[in-house]
Design an enzyme around this catalytic site. Structure first.
Site, PDB file in Angstrom:
ATOM      1  N   TYR A 140       0.943  -1.505  -0.395  1.00  0.00           N
ATOM      2  CA  TYR A 140      -0.160  -0.236  -0.187  1.00  0.00           C
ATOM      3  C   TYR A 140       0.970   1.424   0.048  1.00  0.00           C
ATOM      4  O   TYR A 140       1.570   1.597   0.805  1.00  0.00           O
ATOM      5  CB  TYR A 140      -0.849  -0.138   1.574  1.00  0.00           C
ATOM      6  N   GLN A 201     -11.120   0.577   0.744  1.00  0.00           N
ATOM      7  CA  GLN A 201     -11.293  -0.408   0.039  1.00  0.00           C
ATOM      8  C   GLN A 201     -10.409  -1.290  -0.785  1.00  0.00           C
ATOM      9  O   GLN A 201     -10.311  -2.220  -1.149  1.00  0.00           O
ATOM     10  CB  GLN A 201     -11.869   0.111  -1.046  1.00  0.00           C
ATOM     11  N   SER A 247       5.626   9.649  13.415  1.00  0.00           N
ATOM     12  CA  SER A 247       6.813   9.546  12.794  1.00  0.00           C
ATOM     13  C   SER A 247       7.848  10.049  14.262  1.00  0.00           C
ATOM     14  O   SER A 247       6.930  11.005  14.892  1.00  0.00           O
ATOM     15  CB  SER A 247       7.464   9.912  11.946  1.00  0.00           C
ATOM     16  N   GLN A 269      11.805  15.277  10.797  1.00  0.00           N
ATOM     17  CA  GLN A 269      10.670  13.923  11.105  1.00  0.00           C
ATOM     18  C   GLN A 269       9.535  15.126  11.823  1.00  0.00           C
ATOM     19  O   GLN A 269       7.980  14.655  11.342  1.00  0.00           O
ATOM     20  CB  GLN A 269      10.936  13.221  12.382  1.00  0.00           C
ATOM     21  N   HIS A 272       6.541  16.110   9.094  1.00  0.00           N
ATOM     22  CA  HIS A 272       5.617  14.608   8.392  1.00  0.00           C
ATOM     23  C   HIS A 272       4.482  15.133   8.703  1.00  0.00           C
ATOM     24  O   HIS A 272       3.425  14.659   7.880  1.00  0.00           O
ATOM     25  CB  HIS A 272       6.024  13.461   9.196  1.00  0.00           C
ATOM     26  N   GLU A 337      11.211   5.392  17.528  1.00  0.00           N
ATOM     27  CA  GLU A 337      11.264   5.043  15.865  1.00  0.00           C
ATOM     28  C   GLU A 337      12.770   4.483  15.269  1.00  0.00           C
ATOM     29  O   GLU A 337      13.692   4.132  14.791  1.00  0.00           O
ATOM     30  CB  GLU A 337      10.335   5.668  15.072  1.00  0.00           C
ATOM     31  N   HIS A 338      13.052   5.989  15.375  1.00  0.00           N
ATOM     32  CA  HIS A 338      14.401   6.607  14.988  1.00  0.00           C
ATOM     33  C   HIS A 338      15.178   7.138  16.040  1.00  0.00           C
ATOM     34  O   HIS A 338      14.307   8.036  17.125  1.00  0.00           O
ATOM     35  CB  HIS A 338      14.212   7.218  14.440  1.00  0.00           C
ATOM     36  N   ASP A 371      16.319   7.710   5.610  1.00  0.00           N
ATOM     37  CA  ASP A 371      14.761   7.408   5.225  1.00  0.00           C
ATOM     38  C   ASP A 371      14.531   7.761   3.511  1.00  0.00           C
ATOM     39  O   ASP A 371      13.894   7.218   2.966  1.00  0.00           O
ATOM     40  CB  ASP A 371      14.327   9.582   5.544  1.00  0.00           C
ATOM     41  N   GLU A 425      -1.186 -36.505  29.119  1.00  0.00           N
ATOM     42  CA  GLU A 425      -1.987 -35.439  29.118  1.00  0.00           C
ATOM     43  C   GLU A 425      -3.687 -36.312  28.517  1.00  0.00           C
ATOM     44  O   GLU A 425      -4.626 -35.738  28.207  1.00  0.00           O
ATOM     45  CB  GLU A 425      -2.064 -35.028  28.091  1.00  0.00           C
ATOM     46  N   HIS A 430      -2.355 -40.207  20.444  1.00  0.00           N
ATOM     47  CA  HIS A 430      -0.924 -39.400  20.705  1.00  0.00           C
ATOM     48  C   HIS A 430       0.063 -40.751  20.779  1.00  0.00           C
ATOM     49  O   HIS A 430       1.352 -40.917  20.063  1.00  0.00           O
ATOM     50  CB  HIS A 430      -1.500 -37.938  21.441  1.00  0.00           C
TER      51      HIS A 430
END
Length: 442
Positions: A140, A201, A247, A269, A272, A337-338, A371, A425, A430
């Site tokens: 995506y 969608q 971010s 950052q 963003h 994250e960074h 990046d 068990e 088994h």
């Protein structure tokens, strides 16, 4: 420490020595990205429509949300030839930069490829692991105002290196506007087919398949709240990479890095979106003052000043700590994250860093290089999930199967152990299955 007015906004200044530090830090880090009931209901309706009516629903929803009037899915499908055309039509500087970035990303991810392995025990039993790529992955890619060719490279190239048979990309094109850089990146990254649909969608189409869009095994890539909600909803039907938040960057500085460099790193950052988070930690008061002054001086020169200003005011901070060890303890608590270790000897700190998506070491390593073109993946865990998550990589597009090949002797030996445990068990089928391979010694 009191907050200071900077360039007509309030920049938080925190100090670990103050009594309210913990509460203020908790408030600064608090971010809830879970969609509300109304968004979830809309997404559920969209997913159901795509499942029930396939291509027809995709065409209708694309017309509604992206203001496109098309006759059918053929008008929302881009061929490999169209992707190649986009690449060839780029200005030389853009084409070369994209090619260079793609080469570096591919080279880095080649090092991640795991190997299948086996070993043989003394009795001849063979155990091992088989690595198998996914059959089909869905990428995506945001569209409209947010068009990121770098994200195409970071999502599709690891899938290609992993050996995925087919890579399907979806990208919305509001008002029919195609981003040539995004299409060129898809060409370089080995994307097989592109559909110009987006939103919940598109996620539904990838998860369940339609007459035109093939069903995939895993969906990766960023998107808005509707995309994130849809990915969460279809998880289990397909795999997903993560539910990403805004971010983040955390800079640890010993006071020796140019304050203007660090101000720009924070801006990189914050630009963003308004929910992005930029934090600087140092044990040098004068250095924090100098960075704050650089922020005030440079902020008005930026094209995305309004977004950065809002981001810094809502979620940014300069934090004064006692020493290097406390800075690293804060780092592990925040799990950014960074992480930039903007210090003289970053290698000396590395062993103490336990939680970070990507670590940028030394004064010259700007996060922005990661990046685009350093090589490691920029799809990273956010909102503290670096405590238990890793960057996107080749391993996300492969599966591991265990191998067990018993010799007659091995089956008899293991059968004894399995029988005892199975009967413990109360799973007698088994036990008897295992026992049936044990030779009769009477």
């Amino acid at each position: 420490m009191a907050e200071r007015a900077t360039a007509n906004f309030t920049l938080s200044r925190l100090d670990t020595r103050e009594a309210d530090f913990e509460a203020r830090l908790d408030a600064l880090l608090d971010w809830e990205g879970v969609s509300d009931a109304e968004v979830q209901a809309r997404v559920a309706s969209i997913i159901q429509a795509v499942r029930a009516r396939g291509d027809a629903a995709l065409v209708e929803l694309t017309a509604r949300f992206d203001r496109l009037s098309v006759d059918g899915m053929a008008s929302l499908t881009l061929s490999a030839e169209r992707l190649a055309e986009a690449y060839e039509g780029l200005p030389e500087a853009q084409r070369e930069a994209l090619r260079h970035a793609a080469e570096r990303v591919r080279a880095y991810h080649q090092h991640q490829k795991p190997e299948s392995w086996q070993y043989t025990e003394a009795d001849g039993t063979v155990l091992g692991q088989k690595i198998t790529p996914l059959d089909r992955a869905g990428i995506y890619v945001p569209g409209g105002k947010a068009a990121y060719p770098s994200s195409v490279l970071m999502n599709a190239i690891p899938a290609h290196v992993a050996g995925v048979n087919e890579i399907i990309m979806v990208v919305p094109t509001p008002d029919g506007v195609l981003n040539e850089l995004v299409l060129a990146a898809a060409h370089l990254a080995g994307v097989d087919r592109v559909f110009t649909v987006g939103g919940a969608q598109a996620v539904a189409a990838l998860a369940y398949g339609t007459e035109s869009v093939p069903r995939v095994d895993k969906i990766v890539g960023p998107g808005n709240i509707y995309v994130a909600t849809a990915k969460r909803a279809v998880f289990g039907q397909v795999g997903i990479d993560m539910i990403a938040g805004p971010s983040e960057i955390l800079v640890v500085s010993d006071g020796g890095t140019d304050p203007e460099w660090l101000a720009m790193d924070l801006f990189s950052q914050a630009e963003h979106d308004e929910d992005a988070q930029a934090i600087l930690v140092s044990w040098d008061d004068a250095h924090l003052d100098a960075v704050e002054a650089a922020i005030e001086r440079l902020l008005p020169t930026l094209e995305r000043e309004a977004i950065i200003r809002q981001s810094l005011q809502a979620r940014g901070a300069l934090i004064r700590c006692r020493d290097r060890d406390e800075a690293l303890a804060l780092t592990n608590r925040i799990a950014p994250e960074h992480l930039e270790l903007s210090v003289a000897e970053p290698d000396a700190l590395l062993a103490q860093v336990r939680h970070a998506g990507a670590i940028f070491m030394g004064r010259y390593t700007a996060e922005a290089l990661g990046d685009y073109c350093a090589g490691p993946n920029h799809v990273l865990p956010t909102s503290g999930t670096a405590r238990f998550s890793s960057p996107l990589g080749v391993y996300d597009f492969q599966k591991r199967s265990s191998l067990i090949h018993c010799s007659a002797e091995g089956a008899a030996s293991l059968g004894q152990t399995a029988s005892v445990l199975a009967r413990g068990e109360s799973l007698t089928a088994h036990a008897r299955s295992a026992e049936s391979r044990i030779p009769d010694t009477d």
